[in-house]
Design a protein around this motif. Structure first.
Motif, short mmCIF file in Angstrom:
data_model
loop_
_atom_site.label_atom_id
_atom_site.label_comp_id
_atom_site.label_asym_id
_atom_site.label_seq_id
_atom_site.Cartn_x
_atom_site.Cartn_y
_atom_site.Cartn_z
N ALA A 364 0.85 -1.20 0.00
CA ALA A 364 0.00 0.00 0.00
C ALA A 364 0.87 1.23 0.00
CB ALA A 364 -0.92 0.01 1.20
N TRP A 388 -5.72 -0.67 -0.49
CA TRP A 388 -5.79 0.79 -0.66
C TRP A 388 -6.31 1.48 0.59
CZ3 TRP A 388 -10.85 3.22 -2.01
CH2 TRP A 388 -10.73 4.60 -2.19
N TRP A 389 -5.55 2.41 1.08
CA TRP A 389 -6.04 3.21 2.20
C TRP A 389 -5.30 4.52 2.29
CZ3 TRP A 389 -3.22 2.68 7.23
CH2 TRP A 389 -2.19 1.74 7.20
N GLU A 392 -6.07 9.25 6.39
CA GLU A 392 -7.36 9.60 6.95
C GLU A 392 -8.13 8.39 7.46
OE1 GLU A 392 -6.04 10.73 4.22
OE2 GLU A 392 -6.44 12.86 3.93
N ASN A 499 2.72 11.05 -4.67
CA ASN A 499 3.26 9.97 -3.88
C ASN A 499 4.67 9.65 -4.35
OD1 ASN A 499 2.43 7.86 -1.95
ND2 ASN A 499 0.44 8.50 -2.79
P1 AMP Z 1 -1.19 8.12 2.65
O1 AMP Z 1 -2.16 9.02 3.32
O2 AMP Z 1 0.21 8.57 2.75
O3 AMP Z 1 -1.39 6.70 3.05
O4 AMP Z 1 -1.51 8.20 1.09
C1 AMP Z 1 -2.80 7.89 0.66
C2 AMP Z 1 -2.86 7.94 -0.83
O5 AMP Z 1 -1.90 7.04 -1.39
C3 AMP Z 1 -4.18 7.48 -1.37
O6 AMP Z 1 -5.16 8.48 -1.36
C4 AMP Z 1 -3.81 7.04 -2.77
O7 AMP Z 1 -3.68 8.13 -3.63
C5 AMP Z 1 -2.44 6.42 -2.54
N1 AMP Z 1 -2.56 4.98 -2.31
C6 AMP Z 1 -2.43 4.34 -1.13
N2 AMP Z 1 -2.55 3.00 -1.31
C7 AMP Z 1 -2.78 2.80 -2.62
C8 AMP Z 1 -3.02 1.63 -3.43
N3 AMP Z 1 -3.00 0.41 -2.91
N4 AMP Z 1 -3.23 1.83 -4.75
C9 AMP Z 1 -3.24 3.07 -5.29
N5 AMP Z 1 -3.02 4.19 -4.58
C10 AMP Z 1 -2.79 4.07 -3.26
#
Ligand code: AMP
Ligand code: COA
Length: 629
Positions: A364, A388-389, A392, A499
């Motif tokens: 993730a 995916w997370w 928040e 990211n």
């Molecule tokens: P963070 O708050 O640092 O965990 O970042 C969250 C963001 O990272 C999400 O809103 C997505 O844009 C991206 N993200 C996290 N996990 C995934 C995933 N498994 N696949 C695609 N995007 C992801």
């Protein structure tokens, strides 16, 4: 039970579902109800229960007779040390640290900032705060003094707990000068700072303000866990938004306990006693949920790994740690596996270790590209689960719940929504769209336990950022689609968040820094695709009229400035000077189009563009940087 049956059971009666999950938590006073609707899109879980996070994560395992089980393994290739701490040792250490904090005046509700590298003391500091009901806010060590200062001013901590230094390959990160500079910069001043002196560097203490981690605990009485309400903030974690002012995500005590505990079996398929390893950092949400709280609440052994996927000492480090500590479930960011794959494409180093105890790998933090998933599956021979997370939500919105049922893996998709999350793909007008159609990803309110109830001191921003666009929904900030089987695909952010190596950063925040340079009249920062880090920031600078400085010099200046103001973690190294920025007629910079050009993707001339010729100039500049091929 199947995933479908579990999800249906939640849909049928969400509150009963979570009240049942809450039975696995030790309460001083069990909650009488699951959800409180506070109106206006605000909700709280288990508000009238009384409990304590530290009790659930530490003491209750000792009380249950598992005190001799190892709670934390510190594996630190950068210092060549390894150390184990049992639950009973952890209880004693945390109770004394909590006693020392209390003796210095820290009480329930007071904030404490923690600025520490990947050492067990970082977790002990978090747990000691939880023990007395203090609200911690951990700041990632890769952030500069200015970022720390912004967080100090927002959280207004009574105390700051820091280490003297962190260790990055090839350099020592001097935390103490960064801390001192941050306190100088901030308007708010903490009452005191606790400094954990590492062998690698002994920091100078400021008299009257700083105390030594060991010294200030000397002769102190350990203290018991203070029961707090289910809706008492467990922590604040700042995350990047669209501007340089980070958002203080609040996590409530009851919801976090119930949700994280639930995920350990249902998503990660581990039982108490199993070794769980998240190779992330305590400064990120993954570190909060899956290095510290989740595994400990569930009675797992957690690993605090102070190293990198490559170079400490080689691309076999992950496999060594797994085999030595008998890791059952492993969690990392795709970028880390890409780094390993780049150095060891054939996975030769995997064969040097016995990783037969490994059951699954979880990814993730950014989109997991199918190549990386397939490479890991081939060489590790276990399911590789994308989930995916966000900071928040604190736990997975979508995953493949291995503890319930292993669903078919579709590389490129983080699988299906978890109970608690009714995920919809919405068009601009807020109407759900059909399968395989791109849209904004939103979650029907209320969000489940463990997710953010609000932003610290910023309710209006909370509503504006997450609730106002699609009434009745939480706006995730991600865009994507669902297929006919209900699998989600997360394609892009809808805001200025990028990211970089699994680290969430704000291009808006970087632009604020660039704009602060005296020669810069206007600027834009975009996130371009990068084979290793997923995305990399690239800056475009328009200089003030009459500025005749060498462009390379100005670029050097701004690269230094971002490192100084945001920190090395921003990985801002590439910028160029251009005459003009492409804009719409209303003056909005066309960042999305610039990204498509940089990535060599297909793009359409925006109908609202002011001067199409500028895009040609941008293309030339990007080619000069090695993009737009
Ligand atoms: P963070 O708050 O640092 O965990 O970042 C969250 C963001 O990272 C999400 O809103 C997505 O844009 C991206 N993200 C996290 N996990 C995934 C995933 N498994 N696949 C695609 N995007 C992801
Ligand atoms: N303290 C101080 N500095 C830090 C830091 C920390 N905790 N973490 C990273 N940095 C620095 C790095 O040393 C680097 O500095 P440099 O510019 O002097 O080289 C800079 O920040 C950028 O770091 P990063 O983007 O991580 O790049 P890298 O080249 O050092 O490493 C990877 C690349 C892929 C090996 C590394 O990013 C990695 O392990 N990623 C996994 C990400 C992860 O766990 N994310 C958490 C979300 S799940």
């Amino acid at each position: 039970m199947t995933y479908a049956a579990m999800y249906a059971r939640w849909q049928d009666n969400p509150e009963a579902f979570w009240m049942e999950a809450a039975e696995a938590i030790a309460w001083h006073r069990p909650p009488t109800k699951a959800l409180t609707d506070k109106g206006d899109g605000l909700y709280e879980w288990f508000a009238d229960g009384l409990t304590n996070t530290c009790y659930n994560a530490v003491d209750r395992h000792v009380d249950a007779g598992r005190g001799e089980q190892v709670a934390i393994i510190h594996d630190s290739p950068v210092t060549h040390t390894k150390r184990e701490i049992t639950f009973v040792e952890l209880r004693n250490r945390v109770a004394t640290l909590a006693g020392a904090l209390r003796a210095k005046g820290v009480e329930k509700g007071d904030r404490v900032i923690i600025y520490m590298p990947m050492i067990p003391e970082a977790l002990e500091a978090m747990l000691a705060c939880a023990r007395i009901g203090a609200v911690h806010s951990v700041v990632f060590g890769g952030f500069a003094a200015n970022e720390l200062a912004v967080r100090i001013d927002d959280a207004k901590p009574k105390a700051i707990i820091a280490a003297s230094a962190g260790i990055e390959p090839g350099r020592i990160v001097h935390y103490k000068p960064l801390l001192d500079a941050a306190i100088d910069l901030a308007d708010h001043k903490p009452d005191f700072c606790v400094i954990f002196q590492r062998e690698q560097e002994v920091a100078q203490l400021v008299e009257g303000r700083d105390v030594n981690w060991h010294g200030f605990q000397y002769g102190v009485q350990p203290v018991d866990c203070v029961p707090v309400e289910g809706n008492h903030p467990a922590y604040i974690l700042y995350t990047s938004g669209t501007t340089g002012q980070p958002k203080g995500v609040i996590r409530h005590t009851g919801g976090q306990l119930v949700a994280l505990n639930w995920t350990m079996k249902n998503i990660y398929n581990v039982d108490p006693g199993d070794v769980f390893w998240a190779a992330s950092d305590v400064g990120w949400v993954v570190g909060h949920s899956y290095i510290c709280y989740g595994p400990l609440i569930h009675g797992n052994t957690t690993i605090v790994f102070e190293g990198k996927p490559v170079g400490t000492p080689d691309a076999g480090t992950f496999w060594r740690v797994m085999s030595e500590h008998k890791v059952k479930a492993f969690f990392t960011a795709p970028t880390a596996l890409r780094a390993v794959k780049r150095e060891d494409p054939e996975g030769a180093l995997v064969k040097d270790y016995d990783i037969s105890g490994l059951q699954a790998v979880y990814l993730a933090g950014e989109r997991a590209d199918p190549d990386t998933i397939e490479w890991a599956q081939k060489h590790l021979n276990v399911p590789v689960i994308d989930h995916w997370w966000q900071t928040e939500t604190g736990w997975a919105i979508a995953a493949n719940p291995l503890g319930v049922e292993e669903l078919p893996i579709k590389p490129g998709s983080p699988a299906v929504p978890m109970p608690g999350y009714q995920v919809e793909i919405l068009d601009d007008a807020g109407h759900p769209v059909g399968p395989d159609t791109l849209g904004a990803i939103a979650v029907k309110l209320p969000l489940p336990p463990g997710t953010l109830p609000n932003l610290w001191n910023a309710e209006a921003r909370f509503k504006k950022s997450y609730l106002n666009t699609f009434p009745g929904y939480y706006e995730t900030g991600d865009a994507g689609m669902k297929d006919a089987d209900g699998y989600l695909y997360i394609m892009a952010r809808t805001d200025d968040v990028i990211n970089v190596a699994g680290h969430r950063l704000s291009t808006g925040g970087m632009e604020e820094v660039l704009a602060g340079h005296p020669d810069v009249a206007e600027c834009a920062v975009i996130g371009v695709s990068d084979a290793l880090k997923g995305q990399m920031p690239v800056g475009f600078l328009c200089l003030n009229a009459g500025c005749d400085r060498d462009h390379a010099e100005v670029v050097n200046d701004v690269v230094k400035l971002v490192r100084e103001k945001i920190g090395p973690v921003a990985a801002f190294k590439i910028a160029c000077v251009v005459d003009r920025l492409p804009k719409t007629r209303s003056g909005k910079i066309l960042r999305g189009t610039m990204v498509s050009i940089a990535d060599g993707a297909e793009w359409k001339m925006p109908a609202t563009i002011d001067d199409p010729a500028i895009l040609d100039e941008i293309t030339v500049a990007l080619k000069g940087l090695g993009y737009a091929q």
